[in-house]
Design a protein around this motif. Sequence first.
Motif, PDB file in Angstrom:
ATOM      1  N   LEU A 115      -2.685  -1.158  -3.712  1.00 31.24           N
ATOM      2  CA  LEU A 115      -3.722  -0.185  -3.386  1.00 31.24           C
ATOM      3  C   LEU A 115      -3.066   1.124  -2.954  1.00 31.24           C
ATOM      4  CD1 LEU A 115      -7.042  -0.695  -1.595  1.00 31.24           C
ATOM      5  CD2 LEU A 115      -5.438   0.862  -0.484  1.00 31.24           C
ATOM      6  N   VAL A 116      -3.759   2.236  -3.224  1.00 34.24           N
ATOM      7  CA  VAL A 116      -3.285   3.557  -2.795  1.00 34.24           C
ATOM      8  C   VAL A 116      -4.351   4.211  -1.928  1.00 34.24           C
ATOM      9  CG1 VAL A 116      -2.615   5.864  -3.542  1.00 34.24           C
ATOM     10  CG2 VAL A 116      -1.855   3.891  -4.850  1.00 34.24           C
ATOM     11  N   ILE A 165       0.827  -1.201   0.000  1.00 26.75           N
ATOM     12  CA  ILE A 165       0.000   0.000   0.000  1.00 26.75           C
ATOM     13  C   ILE A 165       0.865   1.257   0.000  1.00 26.75           C
ATOM     14  CG2 ILE A 165      -1.729   1.307   1.311  1.00 26.75           C
ATOM     15  CD1 ILE A 165      -2.782  -1.350   2.379  1.00 26.75           C
ATOM     16  N   ILE A 166       0.430   2.242  -0.790  1.00 20.88           N
ATOM     17  CA  ILE A 166       1.039   3.566  -0.775  1.00 20.88           C
ATOM     18  C   ILE A 166       0.083   4.517  -0.066  1.00 20.88           C
ATOM     19  CG2 ILE A 166       1.640   5.575  -2.199  1.00 20.88           C
ATOM     20  CD1 ILE A 166       2.762   3.698  -4.280  1.00 20.88           C
ATOM     21  N   ALA A 201       5.345   3.027   0.466  1.00 18.47           N
ATOM     22  CA  ALA A 201       5.688   4.453   0.367  1.00 18.47           C
ATOM     23  C   ALA A 201       4.709   5.250   1.212  1.00 18.47           C
ATOM     24  CB  ALA A 201       5.655   4.929  -1.083  1.00 18.47           C
ATOM     25  N   ASN A 202       5.238   6.259   1.888  1.00 16.11           N
ATOM     26  CA  ASN A 202       4.437   7.154   2.723  1.00 16.11           C
ATOM     27  C   ASN A 202       4.788   8.566   2.256  1.00 16.11           C
ATOM     28  OD1 ASN A 202       3.286   8.705   4.792  1.00 16.11           O
ATOM     29  ND2 ASN A 202       3.788   7.216   6.373  1.00 16.11           N
ATOM     30  N   ILE A 203       3.881   9.191   1.510  1.00 10.53           N
ATOM     31  CA  ILE A 203       4.223  10.385   0.729  1.00 10.53           C
ATOM     32  C   ILE A 203       3.358  11.576   1.156  1.00 10.53           C
ATOM     33  CG2 ILE A 203       4.335  11.323  -1.613  1.00 10.53           C
ATOM     34  CD1 ILE A 203       4.484   8.321  -2.523  1.00 10.53           C
ATOM     35  N   GLN A 204       3.988  12.739   1.268  1.00 11.14           N
ATOM     36  CA  GLN A 204       3.276  13.945   1.696  1.00 11.14           C
ATOM     37  C   GLN A 204       3.011  14.946   0.568  1.00 11.14           C
ATOM     38  OE1 GLN A 204       6.053  12.803   3.947  1.00 11.14           O
ATOM     39  NE2 GLN A 204       4.281  11.626   4.648  1.00 11.14           N
ATOM     40  N   ALA A 257       6.473   7.154  -7.116  1.00 10.79           N
ATOM     41  CA  ALA A 257       6.128   5.971  -6.317  1.00 10.79           C
ATOM     42  C   ALA A 257       5.137   5.077  -7.072  1.00 10.79           C
ATOM     43  CB  ALA A 257       5.539   6.390  -4.972  1.00 10.79           C
ATOM     44  N   PHE A 258       4.178   5.683  -7.748  1.00 15.22           N
ATOM     45  CA  PHE A 258       3.212   4.886  -8.510  1.00 15.22           C
ATOM     46  C   PHE A 258       3.931   4.044  -9.558  1.00 15.22           C
ATOM     47  CE2 PHE A 258      -0.358   8.266  -7.907  1.00 15.22           C
ATOM     48  CZ  PHE A 258      -0.485   7.891  -6.584  1.00 15.22           C
TER      49      PHE A 258
END
Length: 207
Positions: free
Chosen positions: A49-50, A4-5, A30-33, A41-42
């Motif tokens: 899942l995102v 999961i992202i 990935a943990n993206i802000q 990341a995609f």
Amino acid sequence: MAKIIIVEDEAIIADEIQMMLELMGHEVVANIQNGDWALDAFALKNPDLVLLDITIKGSRNGIDMARLIREKYNFPFVFLTSHSDMGTLSEVKTTYPYGYIVKPFTQQNLLTAIELALHQYASEQQSPFPTLSTFVTQLGIQFSTREHELLQSLCEGLTYKEIAAKHFLSVNTIKSHLKQVFQKMQVSSRHEAVTQVHKLRWILLTT
């Protein structure tokens, strides 16, 4: 276990979500802000899942990200949001998300949304691409065999160049055929075409 992202610009909330997911046995790849950072990341992480916050930093918001996923990738997404007003919901619905979670939420809310999203996505993948006759009966659209094949490749997330190589045609020929497809579907973009097919497949699955 799913890869999961998380796309969430509030670091504390993002870390809390990651902790919940890891306790459930999922892997956060990935943990993206920032919405702009999410693009890499995609492409690189190939998630199952995102989780998308609607309001995020960068030049693209969560709804922009959802449309990009529909156009270029083949994985489900669930929205995270603090907004539940009709205006936001109306815009969200145009992307055909796999779920919608209103903050604050519990670990059980998150688990349920993820499980339902993954189940819906798996069901779609098992469903065959709509046939030529289905487009006629459901949408009143008559495609040629070639147009139907190219639309299917488009919905698989292939680029024009990849579609051309797959079908042994030039990129210009692909663009010409798909222009005709878009006109018949009364859409103006790849995203709108893919979304229309997604809606049709979901109708077929639930009837």
